[in-house]
Enzyme design. Structure first.
Site, PDB file in Angstrom:
ATOM      1  N   ASP A 167      -2.037  11.244  -2.090  1.00 56.85           N
ATOM      2  CA  ASP A 167      -2.365  10.183  -2.990  1.00 56.85           C
ATOM      3  C   ASP A 167      -2.722  10.753  -4.373  1.00 56.85           C
ATOM      4  O   ASP A 167      -2.666  10.212  -5.415  1.00 56.85           O
ATOM      5  CB  ASP A 167      -3.550   9.349  -2.501  1.00 56.85           C
ATOM      6  CG  ASP A 167      -3.088   8.404  -1.285  1.00 56.85           C
ATOM      7  OD1 ASP A 167      -2.682   8.809  -0.184  1.00 56.85           O
ATOM      8  OD2 ASP A 167      -2.668   7.315  -1.790  1.00 56.85           O
ATOM      9  N   ASN A 214      -5.548  12.439   0.622  1.00 57.81           N
ATOM     10  CA  ASN A 214      -4.751  11.936   1.643  1.00 57.81           C
ATOM     11  C   ASN A 214      -5.407  11.277   2.518  1.00 57.81           C
ATOM     12  O   ASN A 214      -6.370  11.102   2.532  1.00 57.81           O
ATOM     13  CB  ASN A 214      -3.550  12.670   2.105  1.00 57.81           C
ATOM     14  CG  ASN A 214      -2.315  11.851   2.508  1.00 57.81           C
ATOM     15  OD1 ASN A 214      -1.581  11.150   1.898  1.00 57.81           O
ATOM     16  ND2 ASN A 214      -2.241  11.870   4.071  1.00 57.81           N
ATOM     17  N   LYS A 215      -4.757  10.052   3.325  1.00 59.78           N
ATOM     18  CA  LYS A 215      -5.357   9.335   4.027  1.00 59.78           C
ATOM     19  C   LYS A 215      -6.447  10.058   5.002  1.00 59.78           C
ATOM     20  O   LYS A 215      -6.123  11.046   5.504  1.00 59.78           O
ATOM     21  CB  LYS A 215      -4.437   8.615   4.982  1.00 59.78           C
ATOM     22  CG  LYS A 215      -4.884   7.767   6.061  1.00 59.78           C
ATOM     23  CD  LYS A 215      -5.896   6.560   5.643  1.00 59.78           C
ATOM     24  CE  LYS A 215      -5.161   5.718   4.625  1.00 59.78           C
ATOM     25  NZ  LYS A 215      -6.033   5.053   3.625  1.00 59.78           N
ATOM     26  N   ARG A 263      -7.409  -0.011  -6.640  1.00 56.60           N
ATOM     27  CA  ARG A 263      -7.537   1.124  -5.618  1.00 56.60           C
ATOM     28  C   ARG A 263      -7.629   2.488  -6.615  1.00 56.60           C
ATOM     29  O   ARG A 263      -6.593   2.839  -7.298  1.00 56.60           O
ATOM     30  CB  ARG A 263      -6.222   1.396  -4.859  1.00 56.60           C
ATOM     31  CG  ARG A 263      -6.016  -0.156  -4.048  1.00 56.60           C
ATOM     32  CD  ARG A 263      -5.566   0.111  -2.428  1.00 56.60           C
ATOM     33  NE  ARG A 263      -6.197   0.903  -1.568  1.00 56.60           N
ATOM     34  CZ  ARG A 263      -5.509   1.494  -0.817  1.00 56.60           C
ATOM     35  NH1 ARG A 263      -4.108   1.111  -0.480  1.00 56.60           N
ATOM     36  NH2 ARG A 263      -5.957   2.304   0.246  1.00 56.60           N
ATOM     37  N   ARG A 276       0.766  -1.065   0.074  1.00 54.25           N
ATOM     38  CA  ARG A 276      -0.052  -0.055   0.037  1.00 54.25           C
ATOM     39  C   ARG A 276       0.869   1.213   0.085  1.00 54.25           C
ATOM     40  O   ARG A 276       2.130   1.099   0.160  1.00 54.25           O
ATOM     41  CB  ARG A 276      -0.913  -0.188   1.142  1.00 54.25           C
ATOM     42  CG  ARG A 276      -0.281  -0.526   2.397  1.00 54.25           C
ATOM     43  CD  ARG A 276      -0.545   0.184   3.601  1.00 54.25           C
ATOM     44  NE  ARG A 276      -0.601   1.503   3.672  1.00 54.25           N
ATOM     45  CZ  ARG A 276       0.808   2.538   3.522  1.00 54.25           C
ATOM     46  NH1 ARG A 276       1.889   1.686   3.941  1.00 54.25           N
ATOM     47  NH2 ARG A 276       0.963   3.537   3.571  1.00 54.25           N
ATOM     48  N   GLY A 277       0.142   2.388   0.013  1.00 51.50           N
ATOM     49  CA  GLY A 277       0.934   3.671  -0.382  1.00 51.50           C
ATOM     50  C   GLY A 277       1.243   4.029  -1.873  1.00 51.50           C
ATOM     51  O   GLY A 277       1.223   3.040  -2.623  1.00 51.50           O
ATOM     52  N   GLN A 300      -1.637   2.205   9.985  1.00 54.13           N
ATOM     53  CA  GLN A 300      -0.435   2.206   9.283  1.00 54.13           C
ATOM     54  C   GLN A 300       0.623   3.282   9.841  1.00 54.13           C
ATOM     55  O   GLN A 300       1.834   2.831   9.839  1.00 54.13           O
ATOM     56  CB  GLN A 300      -0.696   3.096   7.816  1.00 54.13           C
ATOM     57  CG  GLN A 300      -1.486   2.482   6.828  1.00 54.13           C
ATOM     58  CD  GLN A 300      -3.024   2.779   6.709  1.00 54.13           C
ATOM     59  OE1 GLN A 300      -3.533   3.212   7.832  1.00 54.13           O
ATOM     60  NE2 GLN A 300      -3.622   2.744   5.626  1.00 54.13           N
TER      61      GLN A 300
HETATM   62  C1  RUB Z   1      -1.630   5.723   2.084  1.00 51.32           C
HETATM   63  C2  RUB Z   1      -1.872   7.021   2.473  1.00 51.32           C
HETATM   64  C3  RUB Z   1      -0.597   7.719   2.473  1.00 51.32           C
HETATM   65  C4  RUB Z   1      -0.445   8.035   1.173  1.00 51.32           C
HETATM   66  C5  RUB Z   1       0.528   9.264   0.989  1.00 51.32           C
HETATM   67  O1  RUB Z   1      -3.278   5.104   1.982  1.00 51.32           O
HETATM   68  O2  RUB Z   1      -2.970   7.819   2.388  1.00 51.32           O
HETATM   69  O3  RUB Z   1      -0.559   8.586   3.513  1.00 51.32           O
HETATM   70  O4  RUB Z   1      -0.221   6.976   0.293  1.00 51.32           O
HETATM   71  O5  RUB Z   1       1.779   8.814   1.178  1.00 51.32           O
HETATM   72  P1  RUB Z   1      -3.306   3.609   1.999  1.00 51.32           P
HETATM   73  P2  RUB Z   1       2.837   8.488  -0.136  1.00 51.32           P
HETATM   74  O6  RUB Z   1      -2.353   2.914   3.399  1.00 51.32           O
HETATM   75  O7  RUB Z   1      -4.748   3.381   2.149  1.00 51.32           O
HETATM   76  O8  RUB Z   1      -2.602   3.041   0.708  1.00 51.32           O
HETATM   77  O9  RUB Z   1       2.469   9.933  -0.967  1.00 51.32           O
HETATM   78  O10 RUB Z   1       4.049   8.316   0.248  1.00 51.32           O
HETATM   79  O11 RUB Z   1       2.031   7.477  -1.000  1.00 51.32           O
END
Ligand code: RUB
Length: 359
Positions: A246, A256-257, A100, A62-63, A205
Protein backbone atom coordinates in the site's frame (compact mmCIF):
# COMPACT_ATOMS: atom_id res chain seq x y z
CA UNK A 1 -20.13 10.93 -21.92
CA UNK A 2 -17.37 10.99 -24.40
CA UNK A 3 -17.46 8.18 -26.92
CA UNK A 4 -13.73 8.07 -26.31
CA UNK A 5 -14.20 6.59 -22.82
CA UNK A 6 -16.49 3.86 -24.18
CA UNK A 7 -13.97 3.08 -26.96
CA UNK A 8 -11.14 3.03 -24.44
CA UNK A 9 -12.77 0.24 -22.42
CA UNK A 10 -13.87 -1.80 -25.42
CA UNK A 11 -10.29 -1.60 -26.81
CA UNK A 12 -8.83 -2.67 -23.45
CA UNK A 13 -11.13 -5.65 -23.23
CA UNK A 14 -10.43 -6.66 -26.80
CA UNK A 15 -6.66 -6.60 -26.37
CA UNK A 16 -6.41 -8.39 -23.04
CA UNK A 17 -8.39 -10.71 -20.85
CA UNK A 18 -9.11 -8.42 -17.90
CA UNK A 19 -10.94 -8.56 -14.63
CA UNK A 20 -11.89 -4.90 -14.18
CA UNK A 21 -12.71 -3.69 -10.65
CA UNK A 22 -14.09 -0.37 -11.92
CA UNK A 23 -15.04 1.26 -15.21
CA UNK A 24 -17.18 4.06 -16.61
CA UNK A 25 -20.33 3.48 -18.61
CA UNK A 26 -23.43 5.54 -19.48
CA UNK A 27 -22.46 8.39 -17.18
CA UNK A 28 -21.91 6.08 -14.21
CA UNK A 29 -18.96 4.64 -12.35
CA UNK A 30 -19.45 0.88 -12.31
CA UNK A 31 -17.85 -0.99 -9.41
CA UNK A 32 -17.80 -4.74 -8.83
CA UNK A 33 -18.92 -4.91 -5.19
CA UNK A 34 -16.10 -6.82 -3.48
CA UNK A 35 -18.06 -7.19 -0.24
CA UNK A 36 -20.35 -9.66 -2.02
CA UNK A 37 -17.65 -11.83 -3.57
CA UNK A 38 -17.30 -14.75 -4.06
CA UNK A 39 -20.97 -15.61 -3.81
CA UNK A 40 -22.45 -12.77 -5.88
CA UNK A 41 -21.09 -10.74 -8.76
CA UNK A 42 -23.02 -7.58 -8.06
CA UNK A 43 -22.17 -4.23 -9.66
CA UNK A 44 -22.78 -0.80 -8.18
CA UNK A 45 -23.69 2.01 -10.60
CA UNK A 46 -22.66 5.33 -9.04
CA UNK A 47 -23.64 8.78 -10.32
CA UNK A 48 -22.03 11.09 -7.79
CA UNK A 49 -18.53 11.41 -6.38
CA UNK A 50 -19.93 11.17 -2.83
CA UNK A 51 -21.23 7.68 -3.62
CA UNK A 52 -17.78 6.71 -4.87
CA UNK A 53 -16.25 7.95 -1.59
CA UNK A 54 -18.76 5.87 0.40
CA UNK A 55 -18.00 2.75 -1.67
CA UNK A 56 -14.25 3.16 -1.07
CA UNK A 57 -14.69 3.71 2.68
CA UNK A 58 -17.00 0.68 2.92
CA UNK A 59 -14.44 -1.41 1.02
CA UNK A 60 -16.91 -2.28 -1.72
CA UNK A 61 -13.87 -1.50 -3.81
CA UNK A 62 -10.48 -1.98 -2.18
CA UNK A 63 -6.80 -2.62 -2.85
CA UNK A 64 -4.38 0.23 -3.42
CA UNK A 65 -4.61 0.44 -7.21
CA UNK A 66 -8.35 -0.10 -7.48
CA UNK A 67 -9.25 2.63 -4.97
CA UNK A 68 -6.97 5.02 -6.86
CA UNK A 69 -8.84 4.26 -10.10
CA UNK A 70 -12.23 4.51 -8.39
CA UNK A 71 -11.12 7.90 -7.08
CA UNK A 72 -10.05 8.94 -10.58
CA UNK A 73 -13.45 8.01 -12.04
CA UNK A 74 -15.12 9.77 -9.10
CA UNK A 75 -13.30 12.95 -10.14
CA UNK A 76 -14.47 12.40 -13.70
CA UNK A 77 -18.07 12.28 -12.41
CA UNK A 78 -17.40 15.55 -10.58
CA UNK A 79 -16.00 17.07 -13.79
CA UNK A 80 -19.08 16.02 -15.77
CA UNK A 81 -21.38 17.81 -13.36
CA UNK A 82 -22.83 20.90 -15.03
CA UNK A 83 -20.80 24.06 -14.53
CA UNK A 84 -18.27 22.36 -12.29
CA UNK A 85 -15.17 24.41 -11.50
CA UNK A 86 -11.56 23.43 -10.78
CA UNK A 87 -12.22 24.37 -7.15
CA UNK A 88 -15.14 21.92 -6.91
CA UNK A 89 -13.09 19.14 -8.46
CA UNK A 90 -10.35 19.80 -5.94
CA UNK A 91 -12.90 19.61 -3.11
CA UNK A 92 -14.13 16.29 -4.49
CA UNK A 93 -10.50 15.14 -4.46
CA UNK A 94 -10.10 16.17 -0.81
CA UNK A 95 -13.17 14.14 0.09
CA UNK A 96 -11.85 11.07 -1.72
CA UNK A 97 -8.39 11.36 -0.16
CA UNK A 98 -9.88 11.14 3.33
CA UNK A 99 -11.55 7.77 2.68
CA UNK A 100 -8.46 5.58 3.09
CA UNK A 101 -5.23 7.25 4.22
CA UNK A 102 -2.58 4.51 3.96
CA UNK A 103 -2.52 3.55 0.28
CA UNK A 104 -0.50 6.32 -1.32
CA UNK A 105 -1.76 5.63 -4.85
CA UNK A 106 -5.12 7.18 -4.05
CA UNK A 107 -3.51 10.36 -2.73
CA UNK A 108 -1.06 10.63 -5.64
CA UNK A 109 -3.70 9.92 -8.26
CA UNK A 110 -6.02 12.62 -6.91
CA UNK A 111 -3.13 15.11 -6.85
CA UNK A 112 -2.14 14.21 -10.39
CA UNK A 113 -5.66 14.79 -11.72
CA UNK A 114 -6.45 17.95 -9.76
CA UNK A 115 -3.13 19.79 -10.21
CA UNK A 116 -3.11 22.97 -12.32
CA UNK A 117 -6.74 22.77 -13.43
CA UNK A 118 -7.27 26.52 -12.90
CA UNK A 119 -6.77 27.54 -16.56
CA UNK A 120 -9.61 25.23 -17.68
CA UNK A 121 -13.36 25.58 -17.60
CA UNK A 122 -16.44 24.03 -19.20
CA UNK A 123 -15.72 21.38 -21.80
CA UNK A 124 -11.98 22.00 -21.69
CA UNK A 125 -12.03 21.19 -17.97
CA UNK A 126 -13.96 17.94 -18.48
CA UNK A 127 -11.68 17.00 -21.33
CA UNK A 128 -8.54 17.65 -19.29
CA UNK A 129 -9.79 15.48 -16.43
CA UNK A 130 -10.81 12.77 -18.92
CA UNK A 131 -7.35 12.83 -20.56
CA UNK A 132 -5.66 12.46 -17.20
CA UNK A 133 -7.93 9.67 -15.96
CA UNK A 134 -7.51 7.63 -19.15
CA UNK A 135 -3.73 8.08 -19.06
CA UNK A 136 -3.64 6.90 -15.43
CA UNK A 137 -5.74 3.78 -16.10
CA UNK A 138 -3.58 2.89 -19.09
CA UNK A 139 -0.36 3.50 -17.16
CA UNK A 140 -1.46 1.38 -14.23
CA UNK A 141 -2.35 -1.47 -16.54
CA UNK A 142 1.02 -1.16 -18.33
CA UNK A 143 2.79 -1.22 -14.95
CA UNK A 144 0.96 -4.42 -13.96
CA UNK A 145 1.98 -6.18 -17.12
CA UNK A 146 5.60 -5.03 -16.82
CA UNK A 147 6.02 -5.78 -13.13
CA UNK A 148 4.41 -9.17 -13.71
CA UNK A 149 7.01 -9.90 -16.35
CA UNK A 150 9.93 -8.92 -14.08
CA UNK A 151 8.44 -10.62 -11.04
CA UNK A 152 7.94 -13.90 -12.87
CA UNK A 153 11.77 -14.25 -12.88
CA UNK A 154 11.74 -14.97 -9.14
CA UNK A 155 9.16 -17.74 -9.52
CA UNK A 156 10.44 -21.22 -10.26
CA UNK A 157 8.55 -23.91 -12.13
CA UNK A 158 6.58 -25.90 -9.56
CA UNK A 159 6.83 -23.26 -6.80
CA UNK A 160 4.25 -22.81 -4.07
CA UNK A 161 3.72 -19.16 -3.21
CA UNK A 162 2.27 -17.96 0.06
CA UNK A 163 0.31 -14.71 -0.24
CA UNK A 164 -1.60 -12.58 2.24
CA UNK A 165 -4.68 -10.44 1.73
CA UNK A 166 -5.53 -9.82 -1.90
CA UNK A 167 -3.18 -8.17 -4.37
CA UNK A 168 -4.77 -9.04 -7.69
CA UNK A 169 -6.65 -7.67 -10.67
CA UNK A 170 -9.57 -6.49 -8.56
CA UNK A 171 -7.14 -4.59 -6.31
CA UNK A 172 -5.53 -3.01 -9.36
CA UNK A 173 -6.32 -2.15 -12.96
CA UNK A 174 -7.48 -5.55 -14.18
CA UNK A 175 -4.52 -7.64 -15.42
CA UNK A 176 -3.42 -9.06 -12.06
CA UNK A 177 -2.77 -6.09 -9.82
CA UNK A 178 0.58 -6.65 -8.18
CA UNK A 179 1.20 -10.07 -6.61
CA UNK A 180 -1.18 -11.89 -8.92
CA UNK A 181 0.29 -10.15 -11.99
CA UNK A 182 3.54 -11.89 -11.11
CA UNK A 183 1.76 -15.24 -10.86
CA UNK A 184 -0.28 -14.64 -14.01
CA UNK A 185 2.89 -13.78 -15.94
CA UNK A 186 4.67 -16.86 -14.55
CA UNK A 187 1.80 -19.06 -15.74
CA UNK A 188 1.82 -17.32 -19.13
CA UNK A 189 5.53 -18.23 -19.33
CA UNK A 190 4.58 -21.87 -18.86
CA UNK A 191 5.50 -22.25 -15.18
CA UNK A 192 3.32 -24.35 -12.90
CA UNK A 193 2.52 -22.57 -9.65
CA UNK A 194 0.38 -23.22 -6.60
CA UNK A 195 -0.74 -20.72 -4.02
CA UNK A 196 -1.35 -20.83 -0.29
CA UNK A 197 -3.62 -17.92 0.62
CA UNK A 198 -4.13 -16.70 4.17
CA UNK A 199 -7.74 -15.86 4.92
CA UNK A 200 -6.90 -12.32 6.17
CA UNK A 201 -9.03 -11.63 9.22
CA UNK A 202 -11.19 -9.70 9.76
CA UNK A 203 -12.24 -8.77 6.25
CA UNK A 204 -11.28 -12.10 4.62
CA UNK A 205 -9.81 -10.69 1.43
CA UNK A 206 -7.69 -13.85 1.06
CA UNK A 207 -10.55 -16.31 1.51
CA UNK A 208 -13.12 -14.41 -0.47
CA UNK A 209 -11.24 -12.53 -3.18
CA UNK A 210 -7.76 -14.05 -3.69
CA UNK A 211 -9.21 -17.57 -3.78
CA UNK A 212 -11.92 -16.47 -6.21
CA UNK A 213 -9.53 -14.63 -8.51
CA UNK A 214 -6.99 -17.46 -8.59
CA UNK A 215 -9.87 -19.74 -9.53
CA UNK A 216 -10.59 -17.45 -12.49
CA UNK A 217 -6.92 -17.79 -13.52
CA UNK A 218 -6.97 -21.57 -13.06
CA UNK A 219 -4.23 -21.45 -10.39
CA UNK A 220 -4.69 -24.03 -7.60
CA UNK A 221 -5.12 -22.42 -4.18
CA UNK A 222 -5.08 -23.78 -0.64
CA UNK A 223 -6.61 -21.66 2.10
CA UNK A 224 -5.11 -21.30 5.60
CA UNK A 225 -6.16 -19.20 8.57
CA UNK A 226 -3.70 -16.40 9.30
CA UNK A 227 -2.25 -18.14 12.36
CA UNK A 228 -1.20 -21.20 10.31
CA UNK A 229 1.49 -19.43 8.31
CA UNK A 230 4.25 -20.17 10.86
CA UNK A 231 3.48 -23.88 10.60
CA UNK A 232 3.45 -23.72 6.80
CA UNK A 233 6.85 -22.00 6.69
CA UNK A 234 8.47 -24.26 9.30
CA UNK A 235 7.35 -27.33 7.37
CA UNK A 236 8.82 -26.01 4.10
CA UNK A 237 5.42 -25.91 2.43
CA UNK A 238 6.01 -22.54 0.68
CA UNK A 239 8.95 -21.57 -1.56
CA UNK A 240 8.42 -17.86 -1.29
CA UNK A 241 6.14 -15.18 0.05
CA UNK A 242 4.66 -12.61 -2.29
CA UNK A 243 2.45 -9.73 -1.17
CA UNK A 244 1.36 -6.36 -2.56
CA UNK A 245 2.05 -2.97 -1.04
CA UNK A 246 0.00 0.00 0.00
CA UNK A 247 2.99 2.30 0.48
CA UNK A 248 6.76 1.88 0.27
CA UNK A 249 8.68 4.50 2.27
CA UNK A 250 11.94 6.04 1.00
CA UNK A 251 14.03 3.56 3.03
CA UNK A 252 12.13 0.50 1.74
CA UNK A 253 9.84 -0.03 4.75
CA UNK A 254 6.54 -1.40 3.55
CA UNK A 255 2.93 -0.80 4.63
CA UNK A 256 0.69 -3.69 3.69
CA UNK A 257 -2.31 -5.54 5.10
CA UNK A 258 -2.00 -6.14 8.83
CA UNK A 259 -0.33 -9.50 9.38
CA UNK A 260 2.30 -8.94 6.69
CA UNK A 261 4.95 -8.05 9.28
CA UNK A 262 4.47 -11.32 11.18
CA UNK A 263 4.75 -13.23 7.91
CA UNK A 264 8.00 -11.46 7.08
CA UNK A 265 9.43 -12.32 10.52
CA UNK A 266 8.49 -15.97 10.13
CA UNK A 267 9.93 -15.94 6.61
CA UNK A 268 13.28 -14.65 7.88
CA UNK A 269 13.34 -17.27 10.64
CA UNK A 270 12.76 -20.05 8.11
CA UNK A 271 14.94 -18.73 5.24
CA UNK A 272 11.97 -18.25 2.93
CA UNK A 273 12.38 -15.29 0.53
CA UNK A 274 9.87 -12.48 1.11
CA UNK A 275 8.93 -10.31 -1.90
CA UNK A 276 6.58 -7.42 -2.38
CA UNK A 277 5.21 -6.53 -5.79
CA UNK A 278 4.65 -2.84 -6.34
CA UNK A 279 5.15 -0.01 -8.82
CA UNK A 280 6.91 3.34 -8.78
CA UNK A 281 3.52 4.94 -8.08
CA UNK A 282 3.47 3.30 -4.64
CA UNK A 283 6.92 4.54 -3.64
CA UNK A 284 6.53 7.53 -1.39
CA UNK A 285 9.83 9.39 -1.28
CA UNK A 286 8.27 12.06 0.94
CA UNK A 287 7.85 9.51 3.74
CA UNK A 288 11.33 8.75 5.12
CA UNK A 289 10.48 5.45 6.85
CA UNK A 290 7.63 3.21 7.96
CA UNK A 291 7.34 5.11 11.25
CA UNK A 292 5.86 8.08 9.42
CA UNK A 293 3.23 6.09 7.47
CA UNK A 294 -0.30 6.83 8.67
CA UNK A 295 -1.98 3.50 9.42
CA UNK A 296 -5.74 3.49 8.91
CA UNK A 297 -7.59 2.47 12.09
CA UNK A 298 -10.94 0.97 11.15
CA UNK A 299 -14.11 0.45 13.15
CA UNK A 300 -13.49 -2.12 15.97
CA UNK A 301 -16.90 -3.63 15.24
CA UNK A 302 -15.34 -5.15 12.12
CA UNK A 303 -13.30 -7.32 14.54
CA UNK A 304 -16.03 -7.92 17.12
CA UNK A 305 -18.61 -9.10 14.59
CA UNK A 306 -18.37 -11.90 12.06
CA UNK A 307 -20.99 -11.87 9.32
CA UNK A 308 -22.91 -9.46 11.51
CA UNK A 309 -22.92 -11.79 14.55
CA UNK A 310 -20.91 -10.99 17.73
CA UNK A 311 -17.93 -13.26 18.46
CA UNK A 312 -16.97 -11.90 21.90
CA UNK A 313 -18.74 -10.82 25.08
CA UNK A 314 -20.46 -7.46 24.73
CA UNK A 315 -18.03 -5.66 27.07
CA UNK A 316 -14.96 -6.63 24.97
CA UNK A 317 -12.91 -3.90 23.33
CA UNK A 318 -11.10 -4.31 19.99
CA UNK A 319 -8.78 -2.50 17.63
CA UNK A 320 -8.47 -2.83 13.88
CA UNK A 321 -5.26 -1.41 12.43
CA UNK A 322 -5.82 -2.11 8.74
CA UNK A 323 -2.10 -2.27 7.91
CA UNK A 324 1.24 -2.92 9.54
CA UNK A 325 4.80 -2.00 8.68
CA UNK A 326 7.38 -4.51 7.47
CA UNK A 327 10.92 -3.16 7.91
CA UNK A 328 13.05 -3.05 4.78
CA UNK A 329 15.60 -5.48 6.23
CA UNK A 330 13.03 -8.29 6.11
CA UNK A 331 12.30 -7.79 2.39
CA UNK A 332 14.31 -9.95 -0.06
CA UNK A 333 13.23 -8.00 -3.14
CA UNK A 334 10.87 -5.27 -4.33
CA UNK A 335 9.32 -6.16 -7.68
CA UNK A 336 8.57 -3.10 -9.82
CA UNK A 337 7.74 -2.22 -13.42
CA UNK A 338 11.44 -1.42 -13.96
CA UNK A 339 12.87 -4.63 -12.51
CA UNK A 340 13.40 -6.40 -9.19
CA UNK A 341 15.17 -4.21 -6.63
CA UNK A 342 17.47 -5.88 -4.11
CA UNK A 343 18.62 -4.41 -0.79
CA UNK A 344 19.88 -1.89 0.14
CA UNK A 345 16.87 -0.04 -1.24
CA UNK A 346 17.20 3.65 -0.46
CA UNK A 347 19.16 4.75 -3.56
CA UNK A 348 17.31 2.42 -5.93
CA UNK A 349 13.94 3.65 -4.71
CA UNK A 350 15.10 7.27 -5.03
CA UNK A 351 16.13 6.55 -8.62
CA UNK A 352 12.86 4.81 -9.44
CA UNK A 353 10.67 7.40 -7.74
CA UNK A 354 12.41 10.39 -9.29
CA UNK A 355 12.68 8.78 -12.76
CA UNK A 356 8.92 8.49 -12.70
CA UNK A 357 8.41 12.13 -11.78
CA UNK A 358 10.43 13.19 -14.83
CA UNK A 359 8.81 10.82 -17.29
C1 RUB B 1 -5.41 -4.30 0.69
C2 RUB B 1 -4.09 -4.80 1.01
C3 RUB B 1 -3.45 -5.43 -0.08
C4 RUB B 1 -2.73 -4.26 -0.67
C5 RUB B 1 -1.66 -4.63 -1.52
O1 RUB B 1 -5.94 -3.66 1.77
O2 RUB B 1 -3.48 -4.60 2.03
O3 RUB B 1 -2.57 -6.42 0.37
O4 RUB B 1 -3.64 -3.35 -1.22
O5 RUB B 1 -2.09 -5.07 -2.74
P1 RUB B 1 -7.47 -3.38 1.75
P2 RUB B 1 -1.88 -4.09 -3.97
O6 RUB B 1 -8.17 -4.65 1.44
O7 RUB B 1 -7.69 -2.91 3.15
O8 RUB B 1 -7.70 -2.31 0.73
O9 RUB B 1 -0.46 -3.65 -3.94
O10 RUB B 1 -2.19 -4.95 -5.11
O11 RUB B 1 -2.84 -2.98 -3.75
Amino acid sequence: MSQRVANFFSDLRRRQQLLLPVWFEDGQVIILDQTRLPFQEHHLALRHVNEVAVAIKAMQIRGSGAIALAGAWGLYLAALTNQSTPEQIKEAGDLLKKTRPTAVNLQKTIDEITRELEPFQGEALTRTVEDRVLAIVQRQLDFEIRLGHFGAQVIGDGDTILTHCHSGALAGAGYGGRALSVLRAAVEQGKRVKVIASETRPYLQGARITAWELGQLGIPVTLITDNMSGFVLQRGMADLILVGSDRVAANGDLANKVGTYLLALAARDNDVPFYTATSSHTIDLSTPSGKEIAVEMRDPREVLLFNGAPIAPESTGAIYPSFDITPAELISGIITERGVLRPPYREKLAWLGSERETR
